[in-house]
Design an enzyme around this catalytic site. Structure first.
Site, PDB file in Angstrom:
ATOM      1  N   ASP A 200       0.861  -1.192   0.000  1.00 49.03           N
ATOM      2  CA  ASP A 200       0.000   0.000   0.000  1.00 49.03           C
ATOM      3  C   ASP A 200       0.893   1.237   0.000  1.00 49.03           C
ATOM      4  OD1 ASP A 200      -2.975   0.853   0.424  1.00 49.03           O
ATOM      5  OD2 ASP A 200      -1.803   2.151   1.750  1.00 49.03           O
ATOM      6  N   ASP A 217      -1.192   9.393 -10.714  1.00 50.62           N
ATOM      7  CA  ASP A 217      -1.110   8.299 -11.685  1.00 50.62           C
ATOM      8  C   ASP A 217       0.338   7.995 -12.039  1.00 50.62           C
ATOM      9  OD1 ASP A 217      -3.840   8.112 -11.695  1.00 50.62           O
ATOM     10  OD2 ASP A 217      -4.121   9.113 -13.629  1.00 50.62           O
ATOM     11  N   GLU A 243      -4.499   2.383  -4.594  1.00 55.41           N
ATOM     12  CA  GLU A 243      -3.037   2.412  -4.475  1.00 55.41           C
ATOM     13  C   GLU A 243      -2.497   1.119  -3.872  1.00 55.41           C
ATOM     14  OE1 GLU A 243      -4.646   4.362  -0.690  1.00 55.41           O
ATOM     15  OE2 GLU A 243      -5.184   4.216  -2.803  1.00 55.41           O
TER      16      GLU A 243
END
Length: 323
Positions: A200, A217, A243
């Site tokens: 993460d 992004d 994410e």
């Protein structure tokens, strides 16, 4: 209008080509009373939803396998065309089944209509007609098989495409749901180890809020490249959602998986994501949770174990590995 009343020549019809003069006279006598019908552009000649024991030979114009619009008779998406000399409907005559496709006139056309009884008489009395019909059927079967193969290739291409995350290039959640259970089943059956790593990106929501989703992004894409570059060919990386990403390590023990996770964590923290920007932006770090398959565990339980380890890494300060 009957065929004998027209100026069309038998030798221009593919079904009657390469036949000697005696046979041509026999054919001419058999088909002399066959009708020549006209079809306007857009008119259906053979309907896929109906049966019909008759053969149509294009004398003038063109036919096509296509569909009609609901509001008009204009043809759309014509795939296969039948030009003067070619025939349609022969398979339905031979097997007495419904037509496999709708055939319509692409342009104003004139067609020689041969009823089933007449076609069978031609086959019985002329070896040349029977030979030409066999060659035609062989060509049609080969063409149909080629179309099937092409459709299978296209279908496989889009199936593979649907299993890839468009942003990161990693496998996506659909791929993960389809593949991970099988990998776990194999590991249990073979008695082989299997480990996963949940990843993460730290404080990613804050990063998006501060710098915008476009730079977010870019960060996701860079993190995905770091993960892929640090894996063996037998390992897999997937975007789990947002994410969050997952690494699957078939054959990896818990100790080996911890080593891989620590290496990835270090590489991610050192990667320059925005080195071409004038404004200095923070590095992206990640929290890593490692879990190794235990006897009787399924994919959901394994992921839950990795998730719990991931939250321990976050609680301990992030940018680290936990198990």
């Amino acid at each position: 209008m009957l065929f004998r009343s027209t100026d069309y020549r038998i030798e221009d019809i593919h079904l009657f080509r390469d036949i000697n003069e005696e046979n041509r006279k026999l054919i001419a006598d058999i088909i002399k009373d066959c009708q020549v019908v006209k079809a306007r552009a857009g008119q259906i000649v053979l309907d896929a939803n109906s049966s019909g024991a008759r053969l149509f030979i294009v004398l003038k114009g063109a036919l096509g396998v296509s569909r009609l619009t609901e509001k008009s008779n204009h043809l759309e998406n014509t795939i296969t065309q039948y030009l003067p000399g070619e025939c349609v409907g022969e398979i339905s005559v031979l097997d007495e089944e419904i037509h496999s496709a709708t055939i319509s006139a692409i342009s104003d056309s004139e067609l020689l209509l041969i009823e089933a009884e007449t076609l069978w008489k031609l086959i019985d009395e002329s070896n040349g007609v029977a030979r030409n019909l066999l060659q035609l059927l062989s060509f049609r079967i080969r063409a149909a098989n080629a179309q099937i193969r092409n459709r299978q290739k296209v279908g496989e291409f889009y199936r593979q495409l649907s299993m890839v995350d468009g942003l990161t290039g990693l496998h996506n959640r659909a791929w993960l749901n389809a593949q991970l259970p099988g990998m776990i089943e194999y590991a249990h059956a073979a008695g082989a180890p299997l480990s996963i790593i949940m990843v993460d990106l730290d404080h990613f929501k804050r990063f998006n809020d501060d710098y915008g989703h476009l730079l977010g992004d870019d960060a996701l894409q860079t993190a995905a490249k770091v993960l892929n570059a640090g894996l063996r060919p037998s390992d897999f990386a997937a975007r789990y959602g947002g994410e969050e990403m997952m690494v699957i390590l078939p054959g990896a023990s818990h100790k080996a998986a911890m080593g891989v996770a620590q290496r990835l964590c270090n590489r991610l923290g050192k990667t320059k994501i925005f080195s071409d920007r004038q404004k200095v932006l923070p590095h992206i770090t990640g929290s890593f949770g490692v879990a190794t398959l235990t006897p009787g565990q399924d994919s959901n339980a394994l992921i839950s174990t990795a998730d719990a380890a991931l939250y321990r890494a976050k609680a301990a300060g992030r940018n680290q590995v936990a198990s």
